[in-house]
Scaffold this motif. Sequence first.
Motif, PDB file in Angstrom:
ATOM      1  N   ILE A 186       2.502  17.945   9.003  1.00 45.10           N
ATOM      2  CA  ILE A 186       2.039  16.560   8.974  1.00 45.10           C
ATOM      3  C   ILE A 186       3.209  15.591   8.825  1.00 45.10           C
ATOM      4  O   ILE A 186       3.291  14.589   9.540  1.00 45.10           O
ATOM      5  CB  ILE A 186       0.993  16.357   7.859  1.00 45.10           C
ATOM      6  CG1 ILE A 186      -0.294  17.094   8.220  1.00 45.10           C
ATOM      7  CG2 ILE A 186       0.733  14.870   7.615  1.00 45.10           C
ATOM      8  CD1 ILE A 186      -1.291  17.202   7.086  1.00 45.10           C
ATOM      9  N   LEU A 187       4.128  15.885   7.919  1.00 44.87           N
ATOM     10  CA  LEU A 187       5.244  14.962   7.709  1.00 44.87           C
ATOM     11  C   LEU A 187       6.197  14.947   8.899  1.00 44.87           C
ATOM     12  O   LEU A 187       6.758  13.898   9.228  1.00 44.87           O
ATOM     13  CB  LEU A 187       5.974  15.295   6.404  1.00 44.87           C
ATOM     14  CG  LEU A 187       5.125  15.081   5.134  1.00 44.87           C
ATOM     15  CD1 LEU A 187       5.937  15.397   3.886  1.00 44.87           C
ATOM     16  CD2 LEU A 187       4.527  13.691   5.070  1.00 44.87           C
ATOM     17  N   GLU A 188       6.354  16.075   9.590  1.00 44.46           N
ATOM     18  CA  GLU A 188       7.147  16.080  10.820  1.00 44.46           C
ATOM     19  C   GLU A 188       6.498  15.209  11.895  1.00 44.46           C
ATOM     20  O   GLU A 188       7.163  14.440  12.580  1.00 44.46           O
ATOM     21  CB  GLU A 188       7.333  17.511  11.339  1.00 44.46           C
ATOM     22  CG  GLU A 188       8.353  18.304  10.556  1.00 44.46           C
ATOM     23  CD  GLU A 188       8.464  19.759  11.020  1.00 44.46           C
ATOM     24  OE1 GLU A 188       7.742  20.177  11.960  1.00 44.46           O
ATOM     25  OE2 GLU A 188       9.279  20.483  10.418  1.00 44.46           O
ATOM     26  N   ALA A 189       5.173  15.317  12.030  1.00 42.99           N
ATOM     27  CA  ALA A 189       4.441  14.496  13.003  1.00 42.99           C
ATOM     28  C   ALA A 189       4.514  13.025  12.602  1.00 42.99           C
ATOM     29  O   ALA A 189       4.618  12.150  13.464  1.00 42.99           O
ATOM     30  CB  ALA A 189       2.992  14.955  13.111  1.00 42.99           C
ATOM     31  N   TYR A 190       4.487  12.735  11.319  1.00 40.33           N
ATOM     32  CA  TYR A 190       4.581  11.354  10.843  1.00 40.33           C
ATOM     33  C   TYR A 190       5.924  10.744  11.243  1.00 40.33           C
ATOM     34  O   TYR A 190       5.989   9.608  11.708  1.00 40.33           O
ATOM     35  CB  TYR A 190       4.405  11.305   9.316  1.00 40.33           C
ATOM     36  CG  TYR A 190       4.616   9.936   8.728  1.00 40.33           C
ATOM     37  CD1 TYR A 190       3.593   8.997   8.753  1.00 40.33           C
ATOM     38  CD2 TYR A 190       5.829   9.569   8.161  1.00 40.33           C
ATOM     39  CE1 TYR A 190       3.775   7.732   8.236  1.00 40.33           C
ATOM     40  CE2 TYR A 190       6.018   8.300   7.643  1.00 40.33           C
ATOM     41  CZ  TYR A 190       4.988   7.394   7.673  1.00 40.33           C
ATOM     42  OH  TYR A 190       5.174   6.132   7.156  1.00 40.33           O
ATOM     43  N   GLU A 191       6.992  11.491  11.071  1.00 35.49           N
ATOM     44  CA  GLU A 191       8.327  10.996  11.410  1.00 35.49           C
ATOM     45  C   GLU A 191       8.462  10.704  12.906  1.00 35.49           C
ATOM     46  O   GLU A 191       9.191   9.803  13.300  1.00 35.49           O
ATOM     47  CB  GLU A 191       9.408  11.987  10.964  1.00 35.49           C
ATOM     48  CG  GLU A 191       9.519  12.136   9.460  1.00 35.49           C
ATOM     49  CD  GLU A 191       9.815  10.841   8.720  1.00 35.49           C
ATOM     50  OE1 GLU A 191      10.562   9.993   9.264  1.00 35.49           O
ATOM     51  OE2 GLU A 191       9.302  10.661   7.606  1.00 35.49           O
ATOM     52  N   LYS A 192       7.738  11.456  13.747  1.00 35.93           N
ATOM     53  CA  LYS A 192       7.799  11.273  15.191  1.00 35.93           C
ATOM     54  C   LYS A 192       6.835  10.194  15.699  1.00 35.93           C
ATOM     55  O   LYS A 192       6.976   9.703  16.816  1.00 35.93           O
ATOM     56  CB  LYS A 192       7.485  12.589  15.901  1.00 35.93           C
ATOM     57  CG  LYS A 192       8.530  13.654  15.674  1.00 35.93           C
ATOM     58  CD  LYS A 192       8.115  14.963  16.326  1.00 35.93           C
ATOM     59  CE  LYS A 192       9.123  16.055  16.012  1.00 35.93           C
ATOM     60  NZ  LYS A 192       8.682  17.355  16.529  1.00 35.93           N
ATOM     61  N   ALA A 193       5.832   9.865  14.888  1.00 38.28           N
ATOM     62  CA  ALA A 193       4.793   8.909  15.317  1.00 38.28           C
ATOM     63  C   ALA A 193       5.370   7.500  15.423  1.00 38.28           C
ATOM     64  O   ALA A 193       6.307   7.127  14.738  1.00 38.28           O
ATOM     65  CB  ALA A 193       3.621   8.915  14.341  1.00 38.28           C
ATOM     66  N   GLU A 194       4.762   6.725  16.310  1.00 37.90           N
ATOM     67  CA  GLU A 194       5.198   5.333  16.504  1.00 37.90           C
ATOM     68  C   GLU A 194       4.322   4.382  15.746  1.00 37.90           C
ATOM     69  O   GLU A 194       3.254   4.552  15.427  1.00 37.90           O
ATOM     70  CB  GLU A 194       5.154   5.001  17.984  1.00 37.90           C
ATOM     71  CG  GLU A 194       6.151   5.813  18.756  1.00 37.90           C
ATOM     72  CD  GLU A 194       6.152   5.464  20.227  1.00 37.90           C
ATOM     73  OE1 GLU A 194       5.721   4.364  20.575  1.00 37.90           O
ATOM     74  OE2 GLU A 194       6.587   6.298  21.008  1.00 37.90           O
ATOM     75  N   SER A 236       0.844  -1.190   0.000  1.00 39.26           N
ATOM     76  CA  SER A 236       0.000   0.000   0.000  1.00 39.26           C
ATOM     77  C   SER A 236       0.880   1.241   0.000  1.00 39.26           C
ATOM     78  O   SER A 236       1.862   1.318   0.734  1.00 39.26           O
ATOM     79  CB  SER A 236      -0.910   0.024   1.237  1.00 39.26           C
ATOM     80  OG  SER A 236      -1.648   1.225   1.267  1.00 39.26           O
ATOM     81  N   ARG A 237       0.514   2.210  -0.818  1.00 43.68           N
ATOM     82  CA  ARG A 237       1.253   3.475  -0.858  1.00 43.68           C
ATOM     83  C   ARG A 237       0.802   4.409   0.261  1.00 43.68           C
ATOM     84  O   ARG A 237       1.479   5.388   0.550  1.00 43.68           O
ATOM     85  CB  ARG A 237       1.075   4.136  -2.217  1.00 43.68           C
ATOM     86  CG  ARG A 237       1.730   3.303  -3.325  1.00 43.68           C
ATOM     87  CD  ARG A 237       1.594   3.943  -4.655  1.00 43.68           C
ATOM     88  NE  ARG A 237       2.631   4.959  -4.757  1.00 43.68           N
ATOM     89  CZ  ARG A 237       3.281   5.254  -5.855  1.00 43.68           C
ATOM     90  NH1 ARG A 237       2.987   4.627  -6.971  1.00 43.68           N
ATOM     91  NH2 ARG A 237       4.198   6.178  -5.879  1.00 43.68           N
ATOM     92  N   MET A 238      -0.367   4.122   0.859  1.00 48.78           N
ATOM     93  CA  MET A 238      -0.831   4.962   1.960  1.00 48.78           C
ATOM     94  C   MET A 238      -0.075   4.563   3.225  1.00 48.78           C
ATOM     95  O   MET A 238      -0.091   3.410   3.627  1.00 48.78           O
ATOM     96  CB  MET A 238      -2.341   4.835   2.182  1.00 48.78           C
ATOM     97  CG  MET A 238      -2.830   5.842   3.209  1.00 48.78           C
ATOM     98  SD  MET A 238      -4.597   6.120   3.217  1.00 48.78           S
ATOM     99  CE  MET A 238      -5.193   4.550   3.751  1.00 48.78           C
ATOM    100  N   LYS A 239       0.585   5.536   3.839  1.00 52.80           N
ATOM    101  CA  LYS A 239       1.442   5.278   4.994  1.00 52.80           C
ATOM    102  C   LYS A 239       0.862   5.801   6.300  1.00 52.80           C
ATOM    103  O   LYS A 239       1.350   5.474   7.373  1.00 52.80           O
ATOM    104  CB  LYS A 239       2.828   5.893   4.773  1.00 52.80           C
ATOM    105  CG  LYS A 239       3.533   5.347   3.552  1.00 52.80           C
ATOM    106  CD  LYS A 239       3.731   3.857   3.689  1.00 52.80           C
ATOM    107  CE  LYS A 239       4.371   3.241   2.455  1.00 52.80           C
ATOM    108  NZ  LYS A 239       4.417   1.801   2.509  1.00 52.80           N
ATOM    109  N   GLY A 240      -0.187   6.631   6.215  1.00 49.54           N
ATOM    110  CA  GLY A 240      -0.782   7.147   7.445  1.00 49.54           C
ATOM    111  C   GLY A 240      -1.969   8.040   7.169  1.00 49.54           C
ATOM    112  O   GLY A 240      -2.255   8.401   6.027  1.00 49.54           O
ATOM    113  N   ILE A 241      -2.652   8.383   8.268  1.00 51.74           N
ATOM    114  CA  ILE A 241      -3.805   9.292   8.244  1.00 51.74           C
ATOM    115  C   ILE A 241      -3.538  10.368   9.289  1.00 51.74           C
ATOM    116  O   ILE A 241      -3.132  10.059  10.409  1.00 51.74           O
ATOM    117  CB  ILE A 241      -5.121   8.557   8.607  1.00 51.74           C
ATOM    118  CG1 ILE A 241      -5.416   7.439   7.621  1.00 51.74           C
ATOM    119  CG2 ILE A 241      -6.286   9.520   8.708  1.00 51.74           C
ATOM    120  CD1 ILE A 241      -5.913   7.911   6.274  1.00 51.74           C
ATOM    121  N   ALA A 242      -3.799  11.615   8.918  1.00 51.08           N
ATOM    122  CA  ALA A 242      -3.548  12.729   9.838  1.00 51.08           C
ATOM    123  C   ALA A 242      -4.805  13.547  10.070  1.00 51.08           C
ATOM    124  O   ALA A 242      -5.704  13.605   9.226  1.00 51.08           O
ATOM    125  CB  ALA A 242      -2.455  13.632   9.278  1.00 51.08           C
TER     126      ALA A 242
END
Length: 85
Positions: free
Chosen positions: A77-85, A16-22
């Motif tokens: 959003i991408l900064e929060a993605y990098e920090k998310a577990e 899947s190309r979808m990596k997350g939801i914000a």
Amino acid sequence: MKITSVTVKKIDKENSRMKGIASVLLDDAFVVYDIRIIEGDNGLFIAMPSRQTSTGGYKDIAHPINTETRQMFEKAILEAYEKAE
């Protein structure tokens, strides 16, 4: 307008190309849900919430009007993605 918080849920689904939801909270007063984080050919990008039209295409429900605002959303959003577990 100020982004006051960003919540990210990572998605780990094979092929899947979808990596997350914000979700993004603006000025502690307005929230935008279901912003998708997508793995593109040139890295991660965001896709704003959309719905399918009667003709089969898709139309954004909410989206930034100018490049500066889109970049502000994408950066937060991408900064929060990098920090998310």
